[in-house]
Design an enzyme around this catalytic site. Sequence first.
Site, PDB file in Angstrom:
ATOM      1  N   SER A  45     -21.977  12.956 -50.360  1.00 21.08           N
ATOM      2  CA  SER A  45     -22.681  14.204 -50.079  1.00 21.08           C
ATOM      3  C   SER A  45     -23.268  14.758 -51.378  1.00 21.08           C
ATOM      4  O   SER A  45     -22.670  14.597 -52.449  1.00 21.08           O
ATOM      5  CB  SER A  45     -21.701  15.231 -49.492  1.00 21.08           C
ATOM      6  OG  SER A  45     -22.238  16.536 -49.604  1.00 21.08           O
ATOM      7  N   SER A  46     -24.415  15.419 -51.247  1.00 25.81           N
ATOM      8  CA  SER A  46     -25.015  16.045 -52.430  1.00 25.81           C
ATOM      9  C   SER A  46     -24.066  17.085 -53.015  1.00 25.81           C
ATOM     10  O   SER A  46     -24.118  17.378 -54.212  1.00 25.81           O
ATOM     11  CB  SER A  46     -26.335  16.726 -52.055  1.00 25.81           C
ATOM     12  OG  SER A  46     -27.177  15.815 -51.387  1.00 25.81           O
TER      13      SER A  46
ATOM     14  N   HIS B 139     -28.506   8.881 -48.091  1.00 22.67           N
ATOM     15  CA  HIS B 139     -29.937   8.970 -47.762  1.00 22.67           C
ATOM     16  C   HIS B 139     -30.568   7.577 -47.764  1.00 22.67           C
ATOM     17  O   HIS B 139     -31.432   7.282 -46.929  1.00 22.67           O
ATOM     18  CB  HIS B 139     -30.670   9.852 -48.778  1.00 22.67           C
ATOM     19  CG  HIS B 139     -30.179  11.271 -48.828  1.00 22.67           C
ATOM     20  ND1 HIS B 139     -29.520  11.793 -49.918  1.00 22.67           N
ATOM     21  CD2 HIS B 139     -30.251  12.279 -47.924  1.00 22.67           C
ATOM     22  CE1 HIS B 139     -29.223  13.063 -49.691  1.00 22.67           C
ATOM     23  NE2 HIS B 139     -29.646  13.388 -48.485  1.00 22.67           N
TER      24      HIS B 139
ATOM     25  N   GLY C 141     -33.233  16.542 -50.654  1.00 21.33           N
ATOM     26  CA  GLY C 141     -33.236  16.008 -52.020  1.00 21.33           C
ATOM     27  C   GLY C 141     -31.833  15.741 -52.521  1.00 21.33           C
ATOM     28  O   GLY C 141     -30.897  15.644 -51.723  1.00 21.33           O
TER      29      GLY C 141
END
Length: 280
Positions: A185-186, A37, A31
Site C-alpha cells: 500500500s502507498s 499498481h 500515484g
Amino acid sequence: MKLIRSLSGLGREIRSIQSQAKSIGFVPTMGALHVGHAALIRSARRECDRVVVSIFVNPIQFGPREDFKRYPRDRGRDLAFCRKEAVDLVFAPDAPSIYPEGFQTFVEVGELAERLCGLSRPSHFRGVATVCAKLFNLIRPDRAYFGKKDYQQLLIIERMVRDLHLEVEIRPVETVREKDGLAVSSRNRYLSFEERKRATSLYRSLLEGKSGILQGERDPKKVVAGMKRHLRTQVTRIDYVEILDADNLRPMAPLKGKIVIALACFLGETRLIDNVTLRV
Ligand code: AMP
C-alpha cells in the site's frame, strides 16, 4: 508514453485511439505507484491494446482530518514507473480540471457504503464513485482494473457500473503482498520500523480467522473475537473486523456461501485495511 494533463488533450488522444478501433484498459490510481499498481497495469497490458493510467489524488474522497495533504506525491518517479510498465498514456489532471468552480453533482452510493470503511470515512465512497464515473466518461475504457485489496471499493464500482449502465467491464485483480504477507500500500511508507513489523498482524489474523472458519467455526462473533484478541496486542487501534456476505456486505450468521473477512487497523496514525474472501 504520453503524459496528458488537460481534458481537451485527453479527449483528442482517446478519439485517436478509438478511431484506430483499439481497446482501452484503464487503471485509476492516486500515484505513489508500487507493485500492487503494477499488477493492475500488467493485467490491462495483457487484455487491451492501449493502457491508460490516471494519477490523481482525489480531494473529495478524503475526510477533513485525513491524509490528503501528506499523501505521497512523486510525479517523476510515477512517470518512470509507468514508462517501465509500458503504459501508453498517463492522465494526470489538476483538481480544478476535475472539480471546476461550481461543481455540485455527485454519485451517491447506497447500502454498500454504509458498512466497513463507510462508517469511519462517511463521504469517502461518494468521492471514489464520483471520480471513477468522471474518469470512465473521460477515458471511455473497455475495461477498468481494480485491486481486491480495496474490496468494498471494488464492489461499489461494480454496482455503480450496473446501476448507471456504464459501458465498462470491471476487472478485479488479486491483492499483491510483501513477503511477510502485508498488503502492499502507498500508506505503508508512513510506518516506522516498529509499526511495519507489527503490521504483519493484519494478514496473520485474517489467515487465523479464515482457518478457523475452514475448520468448521460458523459463528462470526467467535471468529471476530479471536482475531481481535490477537490484533489488540499488535496494533494501536482496531477500526473494524467484520465477516460479511462477499456479494452484498450484509452480516450473516451462521456463516455460509461466499464471505469476506475485512479489517481496518491503525498503527500509530496510519490506517491500514486488508481482507480475504473464502467460500464456506
Ligand atoms: P490507490 O492508488 O491506492 O487508490 O489504488 C489504485 C488501485 O490499485 C486500486 O484499485 C487499488 O485497489 C489497487 N491496489 C492498491 N494496492 C494494491 C495491492 N497491494 N494489490 C492489488 N491492487 C492494489
